[in-house]
Design a protein around this motif. Structure first.
Motif, PDB file in Angstrom:
ATOM      1  N   ALA A 122       0.619  -1.059   0.015  1.00 53.80           N
ATOM      2  CA  ALA A 122       0.071   0.090   0.026  1.00 53.80           C
ATOM      3  C   ALA A 122       0.844   1.312   0.069  1.00 53.80           C
ATOM      4  CB  ALA A 122      -0.904  -0.131   1.065  1.00 53.80           C
ATOM      5  N   CYS A 138      -9.697   6.057   0.664  1.00 54.00           N
ATOM      6  CA  CYS A 138      -9.164   4.907   0.432  1.00 54.00           C
ATOM      7  C   CYS A 138      -9.180   3.774   1.600  1.00 54.00           C
ATOM      8  CB  CYS A 138      -7.787   4.919  -0.362  1.00 54.00           C
ATOM      9  SG  CYS A 138      -7.723   5.624  -1.929  1.00 54.00           S
ATOM     10  N   TRP A 140      -7.596   0.673   2.955  1.00 54.07           N
ATOM     11  CA  TRP A 140      -6.476  -0.531   2.686  1.00 54.07           C
ATOM     12  C   TRP A 140      -6.697  -1.197   3.901  1.00 54.07           C
ATOM     13  CZ3 TRP A 140      -5.402   0.897  -1.938  1.00 54.07           C
ATOM     14  CH2 TRP A 140      -5.189   1.942  -2.389  1.00 54.07           C
TER      15      TRP A 140
END
Length: 232
Positions: A122, A138, A140
């Protein structure tokens, strides 16, 4: 209103949706670093991937686990090379989807990413792909210590997008992840090929999303702007 008209956010998986197929050169680099053949590398690579995605293993710990699975050891330089190659593996872009995400953003439609991904990779893709900052949120998976298809990760992502699940369109390449998204109320489409994706979008009434951000055609060609001269 039809459900297709109620979408306020589009949520993308990263791998094999925004990114393209894994880079064969990166697989070759990993085999060279580890000394493993293709079968040996893939056996360890996938055996520990879910633990890596869920944050149970860090990037270095993951690669040491892959090596131990094959009965080999790695030094720090080899681990660093493998972490870099793993980022290379997943940074070949699926340009039609990347470009469509950018058009959605220009049209003011909220966009997000929900990806099963480990910490080191990531960090690697965020460093290499500045356009990721254009997404409203986002998720992750390693950061939440959970992963798809667990229901909680979808709910937390919807909350972070400040959008009810029913108003989110989720796109993923895996059927189990699509089923989990649908189970918590999201609209969901499995991504296989781009042509099939566009057909499914139009069949489901999402043509307006596909066309979002596309410049309107000039109604009178005579009034179209003259092209700029090519610099010499």
């Amino acid at each position: 209103m039809p459900a297709a008209n109620q979408i306020d956010a589009v949520l993308f998986d990263y791998g094999l949706v925004l990114s393209g197929p894994p880079d064969p050169a990166a697989w070759a680099a990993m085999r060279a670093v580890t000394g493993l053949d293709e079968a040996g590398l893939h056996a360890g690579y996938w055996a520990y991937r879910h633990d890596y995605d869920r944050g149970a293993l860090t990037g270095p710990a993951y690669w040491h686990a892959v090596a131990a699975h094959a009965g080999v050891t790695l030094d720090a330089a080899q681990v660093a090379a493998l972490l870099d190659a793993d980022t290379d593996l997943w940074t070949q872009l699926n340009l039609p989807m990347v470009e469509w995400a950018a058009r959605l953003q220009r049209a003011g439609i909220r966009t997000g990413i929900l990806s099963n991904i480990g910490d080191s990779i990531a960090e690697g893709i965020v460093a290499r792909l500045p356009w990721l900052s254009g997404f409203d949120h986002c998720t992750w998976s390693h950061a939440l210590r959970m992963a798809k298809p667990e229901a909680a990760i979808y709910l937390k992502t919807a909350e972070a997008l400040n959008t009810p699940p029913a108003q989110i369109l989720f796109l993923d390449d895996r059927e189990d992840n699509i089923a989990a998204a649908a189970a918590i109320g999201m609209q969901a489409i499995r991504y296989t090929t781009h042509a099939d994706f566009e057909r499914e979008m139009r069949a489901r009434g999402f043509a307006w999303l596909l066309d979002a951000g596309t410049p309107e055609p000039t109604s009178n060609p005579a009034h179209a702007a003259e092209p700029e001269p090519v610099p010499r």
